[in-house]
Design a protein around this motif. Sequence first.
Motif, PDB file in Angstrom:
ATOM      1  N   LYS A 206       0.850  -1.189   0.000  1.00 44.84           N
ATOM      2  CA  LYS A 206       0.000   0.000   0.000  1.00 44.84           C
ATOM      3  C   LYS A 206       0.887   1.241   0.000  1.00 44.84           C
ATOM      4  CE  LYS A 206      -3.630  -2.303   2.645  1.00 44.84           C
ATOM      5  NZ  LYS A 206      -4.475  -2.268   3.882  1.00 44.84           N
ATOM      6  N   ALA A 207       1.232   1.706  -1.173  1.00 50.38           N
ATOM      7  CA  ALA A 207       2.073   2.905  -1.275  1.00 50.38           C
ATOM      8  C   ALA A 207       1.228   4.117  -0.880  1.00 50.38           C
ATOM      9  CB  ALA A 207       2.611   3.055  -2.688  1.00 50.38           C
ATOM     10  N   THR A 208       1.496   4.643   0.284  1.00 52.33           N
ATOM     11  CA  THR A 208       0.668   5.731   0.799  1.00 52.33           C
ATOM     12  C   THR A 208       1.503   6.970   1.097  1.00 52.33           C
ATOM     13  OG1 THR A 208      -0.809   4.122   1.835  1.00 52.33           O
ATOM     14  CG2 THR A 208      -0.980   6.402   2.589  1.00 52.33           C
ATOM     15  N   ASP A 209       1.235   8.028   0.357  1.00 56.20           N
ATOM     16  CA  ASP A 209       1.837   9.324   0.657  1.00 56.20           C
ATOM     17  C   ASP A 209       1.005   9.983   1.747  1.00 56.20           C
ATOM     18  OD1 ASP A 209       3.749   8.966  -1.253  1.00 56.20           O
ATOM     19  OD2 ASP A 209       2.736  10.165  -2.782  1.00 56.20           O
ATOM     20  N   ILE A 210       1.679  10.429   2.804  1.00 55.16           N
ATOM     21  CA  ILE A 210       0.963  11.044   3.911  1.00 55.16           C
ATOM     22  C   ILE A 210       1.586  12.397   4.234  1.00 55.16           C
ATOM     23  CG2 ILE A 210       0.180   8.881   4.911  1.00 55.16           C
ATOM     24  CD1 ILE A 210       2.963  10.733   6.659  1.00 55.16           C
ATOM     25  N   ALA A 211       0.817  13.207   4.925  1.00 58.53           N
ATOM     26  CA  ALA A 211       1.336  14.431   5.518  1.00 58.53           C
ATOM     27  C   ALA A 211       0.822  14.473   6.946  1.00 58.53           C
ATOM     28  CB  ALA A 211       0.884  15.662   4.742  1.00 58.53           C
ATOM     29  N   ILE A 240       7.396   2.537   9.006  1.00 56.72           N
ATOM     30  CA  ILE A 240       6.393   1.483   8.759  1.00 56.72           C
ATOM     31  C   ILE A 240       5.953   1.446   7.297  1.00 56.72           C
ATOM     32  CG2 ILE A 240       5.604   1.537  11.157  1.00 56.72           C
ATOM     33  CD1 ILE A 240       3.129   3.103  10.214  1.00 56.72           C
ATOM     34  N   GLY A 241       6.655   2.198   6.457  1.00 54.69           N
ATOM     35  CA  GLY A 241       6.411   2.098   5.023  1.00 54.69           C
ATOM     36  C   GLY A 241       5.652   3.240   4.395  1.00 54.69           C
ATOM     37  N   LEU A 242       5.352   4.289   5.170  1.00 54.88           N
ATOM     38  CA  LEU A 242       4.664   5.452   4.611  1.00 54.88           C
ATOM     39  C   LEU A 242       5.685   6.445   4.057  1.00 54.88           C
ATOM     40  CD1 LEU A 242       2.011   5.890   7.435  1.00 54.88           C
ATOM     41  CD2 LEU A 242       1.724   4.746   5.232  1.00 54.88           C
ATOM     42  N   THR A 243       5.214   7.321   3.181  1.00 59.30           N
ATOM     43  CA  THR A 243       6.091   8.300   2.544  1.00 59.30           C
ATOM     44  C   THR A 243       5.610   9.705   2.864  1.00 59.30           C
ATOM     45  OG1 THR A 243       6.581   6.790   0.715  1.00 59.30           O
ATOM     46  CG2 THR A 243       7.041   9.136   0.357  1.00 59.30           C
ATOM     47  N   ASN A 244       6.508  10.537   3.364  1.00 63.01           N
ATOM     48  CA  ASN A 244       6.136  11.903   3.709  1.00 63.01           C
ATOM     49  C   ASN A 244       6.006  12.753   2.450  1.00 63.01           C
ATOM     50  OD1 ASN A 244       5.571  14.210   5.170  1.00 63.01           O
ATOM     51  ND2 ASN A 244       7.720  14.661   5.632  1.00 63.01           N
TER      52      ASN A 244
END
Length: 334
Positions: A206-211, A240-244
Amino acid sequence: MPTTAQFRTTRRRALIGAVGLATAGLLAACGGGTAGDAAGSNGSGSGSGSVAVHDVTGTVHLAKPAKRVVALEWNYVEDLLTLGVTPVGVGDAGTYDQWVGAGKRLPKSVTDVGTRAQPSLEKIKALNPDLIVVEKSRVSANLGQLKDIAPVVEFDGYSPNDELVRTANTSMIQLGTAVGKAAAAKQVVARYQQKVAAAKKKLAGKATDIALLQGFSVDGQPSIRAYTDHSQAVQVLESIGLTNAWHGKDSDPSGFTATGVEGLTQVSGATVLYIAQPSDDPFTGALAKNATWKNLGFVKQHKLHGIDPGTWVWGGPKSNEMLIDQALSALGAA
């Protein structure tokens, strides 16, 4: 941020940072974290006898594990409570439970020794501590006087670097050493690392870009912090695999950009997690009527998620576990 007055002061500094001035903020920074390795500290301290604690100054020797501890920073208060040790004195004790939601609650019997930045030396001395735990960025003005009262262990949890989670874990282990609970501290760190591994599996594929945002009001106007890669909280989320998705410059050494609504267009397509107190939540309050805000992708697509206001982004392993749990829940991966 710990008291109403201090939090308002920090908010004003953050707002100033948004227009290009440096904030004094919560933290000042230099150096690169505590000594030692969270996975393999060789500090002694499992019950009685002398102990050697590694901190930013080198090695602090204690004749025996500390029993009466004054903690002048909330992350170390959290760590002590996690280890089953109730400090006798705490900086900004009155609002600890409001901002630090993870772990055990701070008993009302604990003495409030003043603010974290300007503690009362008289109150600390009256408690007859055998150890004082401090944050490097706050103690330059009174470090010598604190050392005259009791041995001081000095950690650095805020200097901008890429290993703040490791630093938090190391500090937990060294603090455990200081109070005769090194083995328990290592177990806390091990459980945190297991939490990270489990969260990675849940988010795999689950490639998830987060802010990660934090909001509050300054003089009645919304003020927003967007956390950068230099913040501990973002480093937890990335582990944990999230991307800022936020790439703004630091307004404060602790790793956030003070920004307005217009600045958030760069993360319009991301999933946004935010922290705000229920009594002062601009994301559901003042911003709700803002045209630019309403047109942001994460608002229109319902990818805006408020997480527990007690999620402390500068904490120890327990706070970092709480952040992971909150993120997984918001992303539907709990």
